[in-house]
Motif scaffolding. Structure first.
Motif, short mmCIF file in Angstrom:
data_model
loop_
_atom_site.label_atom_id
_atom_site.label_comp_id
_atom_site.label_asym_id
_atom_site.label_seq_id
_atom_site.Cartn_x
_atom_site.Cartn_y
_atom_site.Cartn_z
N ASP A 211 -0.45 3.50 12.44
CA ASP A 211 -0.13 4.93 12.46
C ASP A 211 -0.75 5.65 13.64
O ASP A 211 -0.65 6.87 13.76
N SER B 199 -4.02 5.88 14.35
CA SER B 199 -5.42 6.23 14.14
C SER B 199 -6.33 5.08 14.58
O SER B 199 -5.94 3.92 14.57
N PRO C 205 -2.03 4.90 -1.32
CA PRO C 205 -1.98 6.08 -0.45
C PRO C 205 -2.57 7.33 -1.10
O PRO C 205 -3.11 8.20 -0.41
N GLU D 229 -6.32 6.80 -0.67
CA GLU D 229 -6.65 6.87 0.76
C GLU D 229 -6.79 8.31 1.23
O GLU D 229 -7.69 8.63 2.02
N HIS D 230 -5.90 9.18 0.77
CA HIS D 230 -5.85 10.56 1.26
C HIS D 230 -6.54 11.55 0.32
O HIS D 230 -6.43 12.76 0.54
N ASP D 231 -7.28 11.07 -0.69
CA ASP D 231 -7.96 11.98 -1.59
C ASP D 231 -9.03 12.77 -0.82
O ASP D 231 -9.73 12.22 0.03
N ARG E 202 -10.59 9.45 5.21
CA ARG E 202 -9.71 8.55 4.47
C ARG E 202 -10.49 7.27 4.08
O ARG E 202 -11.69 7.17 4.34
N ARG F 77 -6.32 1.65 5.21
CA ARG F 77 -6.21 2.98 5.78
C ARG F 77 -5.41 2.92 7.09
O ARG F 77 -5.76 2.21 8.02
#
Length: 262
Positions: A60, A62, A162, A165-167, A173, A194
């Motif tokens: 992605d 990152s 996911p 991961e995004h909490d 992450r 991630r």
């Protein structure tokens, strides 16, 4: 290259200068339909303090601080022992026949080293997401949470991965690991990475999960960790570094035109 099916594009810029890598370029190269495709891109660069520098970019775009399977691929490509600089700290690489051993350094357990958004007991976090509850958090160059369950294959990691991961609990992450006990020194593991999603293997996930299982008294070191792509051997004693051993392979070499992706 790949390690247990966790696949990488490796760009060696130690002696030949290249344009700056950006998240947009990494993301374009990582597209499996319109680019080259990978789980992670690995960039080798000169270093003033170590043998060389290694940077890891997710599909992605990152950037990650560490990648265990990718580090074994780098060791195989380099062909000699080395101490390299990474975003997660220095690590030692040693190529073996058909693979490599990597000294991943010491794990970190403090809540602000993971990092978490607020102080939480990282040994058994009082949080849960549906059937996944009470994880341990470990930083092994990048952040991981580990859930021990009866059957790792039965968990809906493609859906819950996911979400976790995004909490907001994880400001940078997090990698999500779901593991089951298969024997006194054997774990089965699935990982939502991630920035990459479900992969066939995750070296830092295997390290973090083995460390968590040893800390909880579930297994003895060294630990065999079985992932969908195959097995890794993880050795760790409290207070010491994590030693990871496993295979790596070169798939092919090729070229691309930089302007097509910039």
């Amino acid at each position: 290259m790949h390690g247990l099916g966790n696949d990488f594009v490796v760009i060696d810029a130690r002696e030949v200068a290249i344009p700056a890598m950006t998240p947009a370029i990494a993301r374009a190269l990582g597209d499996r339909r319109t680019g080259i495709g990978f789980d992670q891109l690995i960039l080798l660069e000169p270093s003033d303090t170590r043998d060389f520098r290694v940077r890891f970019f997710n599909a992605d775009g990152s950037e990650a601080g560490a990648c265990g399977n990718g580090s074994r691929a780098v060791a195989l490509l380099h062909g000699a022992p080395a101490v390299v600089e990474t975003g997660g700290g220095p690590i030692a690489l040693e190529p073996l026949d058909g693979g490599a051993r990597v000294d991943m350094g010491a794990p970190r357990f403090d809540w602000d080293a993971i990092p978490l958004a607020y102080p939480v007991d990282t040994f058994a976090m009082p949080v849960g997401w549906e059937t996944l509850e009470g994880p341990m958090a470990v930083n092994v160059g990048n952040p991981h949470v580990i859930f021990f369950v009866e059957d790792a294959e039965a968990e809906a990691l493609d859906r819950l991965g996911p979400v976790i991961e995004h909490d907001p609990l994880f400001p940078e992450r997090v990698n999500v690991n779901v593991a089951s006990l298969a024997g006194p020194d054997h774990l089965t593991l699935r990982v939502w990475e991630r920035g990459a999603g479900l992969t066939r293997a995750c070296g830092t996930g295997a390290c973090a999960t083995a460390v968590a299982a040893i800390r909880r008294g579930l297994v003895n070191s060294p630990v065999r960790v079985t992932l969908p792509g195959g097995d890794l051997a993880i050795a760790w004693q409290p207070g010491g570094p994590i030693l990871m051993s496993g295979p790596a392979a070169e798939a092919f070499r090729g070229t691309f035109r930089w302007d097509d992706y910039s």
